[in-house]
Design a protein around this motif. Structure first.
Motif, PDB file in Angstrom:
ATOM      1  N   GLN A  45       0.840  -1.196   0.000  1.00  0.00           N
ATOM      2  CA  GLN A  45       0.000   0.000   0.000  1.00  0.00           C
ATOM      3  C   GLN A  45       0.876   1.247   0.000  1.00  0.00           C
ATOM      4  O   GLN A  45       1.759   1.399   0.850  1.00  0.00           O
ATOM      5  N   GLU A  59       3.864   0.065   2.178  1.00  0.00           N
ATOM      6  CA  GLU A  59       3.841  -0.857   3.307  1.00  0.00           C
ATOM      7  C   GLU A  59       3.500  -2.260   2.831  1.00  0.00           C
ATOM      8  O   GLU A  59       2.514  -2.472   2.131  1.00  0.00           O
ATOM      9  N   GLU A  73      -6.951 -12.302   5.212  1.00  0.00           N
ATOM     10  CA  GLU A  73      -6.250 -11.118   5.724  1.00  0.00           C
ATOM     11  C   GLU A  73      -5.524 -11.430   7.043  1.00  0.00           C
ATOM     12  O   GLU A  73      -5.901 -12.360   7.762  1.00  0.00           O
ATOM     13  N   VAL A  94       8.205 -12.891   5.076  1.00  0.00           N
ATOM     14  CA  VAL A  94       7.676 -11.581   4.680  1.00  0.00           C
ATOM     15  C   VAL A  94       8.833 -10.620   4.366  1.00  0.00           C
ATOM     16  O   VAL A  94       8.834  -9.938   3.347  1.00  0.00           O
ATOM     17  N   LEU A 115       6.687  -5.572  12.106  1.00  0.00           N
ATOM     18  CA  LEU A 115       7.417  -6.510  12.959  1.00  0.00           C
ATOM     19  C   LEU A 115       6.546  -6.965  14.129  1.00  0.00           C
ATOM     20  O   LEU A 115       5.934  -6.146  14.811  1.00  0.00           O
ATOM     21  N   GLU A 232      -2.560   7.657   8.875  1.00  0.00           N
ATOM     22  CA  GLU A 232      -3.079   6.366   8.394  1.00  0.00           C
ATOM     23  C   GLU A 232      -4.579   6.454   8.114  1.00  0.00           C
ATOM     24  O   GLU A 232      -5.290   7.241   8.733  1.00  0.00           O
ATOM     25  N   GLY A 233      -5.045   5.621   7.206  1.00  0.00           N
ATOM     26  CA  GLY A 233      -6.492   5.473   6.999  1.00  0.00           C
ATOM     27  C   GLY A 233      -7.171   6.664   6.350  1.00  0.00           C
ATOM     28  O   GLY A 233      -8.326   6.960   6.640  1.00  0.00           O
TER      29      GLY A 233
HETATM   30  P1  C2E Z   1      -1.294  -1.881  10.077  1.00  0.00           P
HETATM   31  O1  C2E Z   1       0.166  -2.132  10.079  1.00  0.00           O
HETATM   32  O2  C2E Z   1      -1.786  -0.667  10.842  1.00  0.00           O
HETATM   33  O3  C2E Z   1      -1.723  -1.813   8.543  1.00  0.00           O
HETATM   34  C1  C2E Z   1      -2.764  -1.009   8.037  1.00  0.00           C
HETATM   35  C2  C2E Z   1      -4.047  -1.799   7.838  1.00  0.00           C
HETATM   36  O4  C2E Z   1      -5.109  -0.868   7.542  1.00  0.00           O
HETATM   37  C3  C2E Z   1      -4.016  -2.756   6.638  1.00  0.00           C
HETATM   38  O5  C2E Z   1      -4.905  -3.846   6.895  1.00  0.00           O
HETATM   39  C4  C2E Z   1      -4.593  -1.891   5.532  1.00  0.00           C
HETATM   40  O6  C2E Z   1      -5.148  -2.633   4.455  1.00  0.00           O
HETATM   41  C5  C2E Z   1      -5.656  -1.136   6.279  1.00  0.00           C
HETATM   42  N1  C2E Z   1      -5.985   0.143   5.629  1.00  0.00           N
HETATM   43  C6  C2E Z   1      -5.176   0.946   4.901  1.00  0.00           C
HETATM   44  N2  C2E Z   1      -5.798   2.052   4.484  1.00  0.00           N
HETATM   45  C7  C2E Z   1      -7.057   1.966   4.959  1.00  0.00           C
HETATM   46  C8  C2E Z   1      -8.219   2.838   4.844  1.00  0.00           C
HETATM   47  O7  C2E Z   1      -8.196   3.909   4.227  1.00  0.00           O
HETATM   48  N3  C2E Z   1      -9.347   2.425   5.468  1.00  0.00           N
HETATM   49  C9  C2E Z   1      -9.405   1.241   6.179  1.00  0.00           C
HETATM   50  N4  C2E Z   1     -10.590   0.910   6.743  1.00  0.00           N
HETATM   51  N5  C2E Z   1      -8.344   0.406   6.290  1.00  0.00           N
HETATM   52  C10 C2E Z   1      -7.185   0.772   5.697  1.00  0.00           C
HETATM   53  P2  C2E Z   1      -4.392  -5.360   6.820  1.00  0.00           P
HETATM   54  O8  C2E Z   1      -3.588  -5.572   5.591  1.00  0.00           O
HETATM   55  O9  C2E Z   1      -5.612  -6.221   7.031  1.00  0.00           O
HETATM   56  O10 C2E Z   1      -3.442  -5.501   8.074  1.00  0.00           O
HETATM   57  C11 C2E Z   1      -3.932  -5.400   9.375  1.00  0.00           C
HETATM   58  C12 C2E Z   1      -2.806  -5.463  10.400  1.00  0.00           C
HETATM   59  O11 C2E Z   1      -2.162  -6.736  10.340  1.00  0.00           O
HETATM   60  C13 C2E Z   1      -1.698  -4.446  10.149  1.00  0.00           C
HETATM   61  O12 C2E Z   1      -2.071  -3.192  10.647  1.00  0.00           O
HETATM   62  C14 C2E Z   1      -0.546  -5.086  10.895  1.00  0.00           C
HETATM   63  O13 C2E Z   1      -0.639  -4.795  12.281  1.00  0.00           O
HETATM   64  C15 C2E Z   1      -0.811  -6.571  10.704  1.00  0.00           C
HETATM   65  N6  C2E Z   1       0.079  -7.070   9.642  1.00  0.00           N
HETATM   66  C16 C2E Z   1      -0.081  -7.012   8.295  1.00  0.00           C
HETATM   67  N7  C2E Z   1       0.965  -7.587   7.652  1.00  0.00           N
HETATM   68  C17 C2E Z   1       1.827  -7.992   8.618  1.00  0.00           C
HETATM   69  C18 C2E Z   1       3.116  -8.637   8.607  1.00  0.00           C
HETATM   70  O14 C2E Z   1       3.705  -8.946   7.576  1.00  0.00           O
HETATM   71  N8  C2E Z   1       3.684  -8.897   9.828  1.00  0.00           N
HETATM   72  C19 C2E Z   1       3.083  -8.555  11.006  1.00  0.00           C
HETATM   73  N9  C2E Z   1       3.717  -8.840  12.142  1.00  0.00           N
HETATM   74  N10 C2E Z   1       1.886  -7.940  11.046  1.00  0.00           N
HETATM   75  C20 C2E Z   1       1.271  -7.662   9.870  1.00  0.00           C
END
Ligand code: C2E
Ligand code: MG
Ligand code: MG
Ligand code: MG
Length: 272
Positions: A45, A59, A73, A94, A115, A232-233
């Motif tokens: 993203q 990201e 997800e 990753v 992380l 963010e968001g």
């Molecule tokens: P995060 O790091 O805060 O990532 C942002 C999340 O918000 C992502 O969801 C993204 O798709 C979503 N997002 C971005 N823009 C918007 C928006 O405008 N509106 C809304 N409603 N949502 C938005 P995702 O991909 O489902 O990831 C959720 C969480 O999962 C991440 O929060 C992160 O904490 C974790 N995560 C994702 N990938 C990894 C990874 O490779 N390793 C680890 N340890 N955690 C991960």
């Protein structure tokens, strides 16, 4: 009779616990397989500089391409990975994919990788990071590691030391979901970060008066500390307008770009 009923309930409850337990074990086994069979992939993203509309970073967000359930997800499997002791391996995978991909993007574009606290447990993360960077050819300056307060909760010397080593390599540290934890401010001076990401739950409420005041306070603080701020968001143009008016330069959100297989490499159009 009542006693029988009670027994029946206890039986049903035991069965329920047992089933939950079985489900847990099969979920873990399935995830284990997913890692081995290459069902794990990343989407990216964009993080945008609002002054130039240029993408400065992307990201990496993990996805599980499940043969039956389709795209799963992280909210549905990170916890499983952590509980099953698979997070260190998943996190390493990753990191490898992200660095390999980012090495092919135009030079100024960076990659942010999340992380999990579990990845700092064994103490091997800095070495894994160094090896991964070397293998991919990505320069350390183009990688940033996003940490949440959870990473810093057990802030023993080992955790802080590893974060210091990472920073020493030239990799940036970013505080993710800023403002949602209990003591975000404490961590700001415990760990030297390059940037902070203000959580989407704040952005969503702009321009509500109190939230706006908090947002401005955080931005001012960051400026004094010489670190940058990412909102963010971001989902609509009025939020971008507010951020611009208040000098917040970087943003991420569905309006600016959804997570996608590879990030766009030029200016993004979002105001049209
Ligand atoms: P995060 O790091 O805060 O990532 C942002 C999340 O918000 C992502 O969801 C993204 O798709 C979503 N997002 C971005 N823009 C918007 C928006 O405008 N509106 C809304 N409603 N949502 C938005 P995702 O991909 O489902 O990831 C959720 C969480 O999962 C991440 O929060 C992160 O904490 C974790 N995560 C994702 N990938 C990894 C990874 O490779 N390793 C680890 N340890 N955690 C991960
Ligand atoms: Mg993140
Ligand atoms: Mg975040
Ligand atoms: Mg967040």
């Amino acid at each position: 009779k009542a006693k029988d009923q009670g027994k029946g309930k206890a039986f049903v409850f035991d069965r329920w616990i047992e089933e939950e337990h079985h489900q847990q074990i099969s979920r873990e086994a399935e995830l284990r397989e997913a890692i081995d069979k290459g069902q794990i992939s990343l989407v990216y993203q964009p993080i945008v500089d609002l002054m130039s509309s240029q993408i400065v970073s992307a990201e990496a967000l993990v996805r599980w391409n499940h043969p039956v359930r389709g795209c799963v997800e992280p909210g549905e499997f990170i916890e499983t990975a952590e509980r099953a002791n698979l997070m260190e391996e998943l996190g390493k995978l990753v990191l490898q994919i992200a660095c390999r991909d980012a090495a092919l993007w135009p030079d100024p574009i960076q990659v942010n990788v999340n992380l999990s606290p579990r990845q700092l447990r064994s103490g091997q993360f800095p070495q894994i990071l160094a090896d991964t960077l070397a293998a991919s050819g990505l320069s350390a300056e183009r990688l940033a590691i996003e940490i949440t307060e959870n990473v810093l909760l057990d802030q023993d010397d080992k955790t802080l030391q590893q974060l210091d080593t990472i920073r020493g390599m030239g990799v940036g540290l970013i505080l993710d979901d800023f403002g949602t934890g209990y003591s975000s401010l404490t961590y700001l001076h415990k760990v030297e970060v390059r940037g902070i990401k203000i959580d989407a739950s704040f952005t969503r409420q702009l321009p509500e008066r109190k939230v706006a005041a908090i947002y401005r306070m955080i931005a001012r603080l960051a400026m004094d500390l010489n670190i940058y701020v990412v909102a963010e968001g971001v989902e609509d143009a009025s939020q971008v307008e507010w951020l611009n008016r208040n000098g917040i330069r970087f943003a991420q959100g569905y309006l600016l770009g959804r997570p996608m297989p590879s990030p766009p490499t030029s200016r993004v159009e979002y105001l049209a």
